[in-house]
Write an enzyme that holds these catalytic residues in place. Sequence first.
Site, PDB file in Angstrom:
ATOM      1  N   GLU A 121     -34.423  14.675 -13.759  1.00 48.01           N
ATOM      2  CA  GLU A 121     -33.067  14.537 -13.123  1.00 48.01           C
ATOM      3  C   GLU A 121     -31.689  14.798 -13.961  1.00 48.01           C
ATOM      4  O   GLU A 121     -30.777  15.270 -13.718  1.00 48.01           O
ATOM      5  CB  GLU A 121     -32.940  13.242 -12.284  1.00 48.01           C
ATOM      6  N   GLU A 141     -42.704  12.068  -8.738  1.00 47.54           N
ATOM      7  CA  GLU A 141     -42.286  10.733  -7.796  1.00 47.54           C
ATOM      8  C   GLU A 141     -43.247  11.121  -6.694  1.00 47.54           C
ATOM      9  O   GLU A 141     -43.694   9.845  -6.281  1.00 47.54           O
ATOM     10  CB  GLU A 141     -40.938  10.970  -7.262  1.00 47.54           C
TER      11      GLU A 141
END
Length: 256
Positions: A121, A141
Amino acid sequence: MSDTRDITYATVLSTRDDHGVRTITLNRPESLNAMNRALIDDVARAFEDANADRATRAIVFTGAGKAFCAGDDRCEHVHPETEEDARDLVLAIQRATHAIMLGPKPVVGAINGWAVGGGFEWAINCDFPIWARSARGFFPEVSLNLFVTGAVTALLPALVGLMKAREMLTFGERYDAEELARLGVAWKVVDDADLMATAQDTARRLADLPPLSVRAMKRVLNAAAVPDLHRALALETDATVTGFLDPETTRRLSAF
């Protein structure tokens, strides 16, 4: 803060050269720069301080050692007892995103080794992400009962299209630097030995440009290209808080 050349945080190094280029380095190499709370807070502070430093005109963001950032530090993960605790952690992560993406200074990523989860990210949050040829990135995730942050639910579809973003975020496939360049996630791919020199040269080019127009271009491009950025951050926060509170998440993180 104003006109401070070098700062050492607990887990991050921040140095500025004579060209106005500040290099922010994740400095937990023994754990592949995995994200514990100290690192998350230090990244936010380092970027906020860099944005406030009058002499800093461009920023290079990289990781010490063999990885850029290996995602959540499962060895230091503590299951939050309350929603307030979980939300505090997620908002700390999003604070770093705000400082990287919405701060006025242009950010050049020098992505080395693994960029996993939150580390991936942060790489995507950079304005000009340069990847070493051996670098790899993926999002684990969903497999960990978690959710992404860093506004990537808005950024990634804007970069690669909705269908590819759905694949990348759901299945946790691992992508090499060359494929990420083809997808538009990596701006450039260079040989590992050339990574820092290329990043520094790019940052110096940015530092030599008029700061008013460079900052305006960053601000307007982000607002125009990703108009739902703030909404994505809010939705991601709620989804990630829910994931952190589920005991299944702690079990999966411990086994990862």
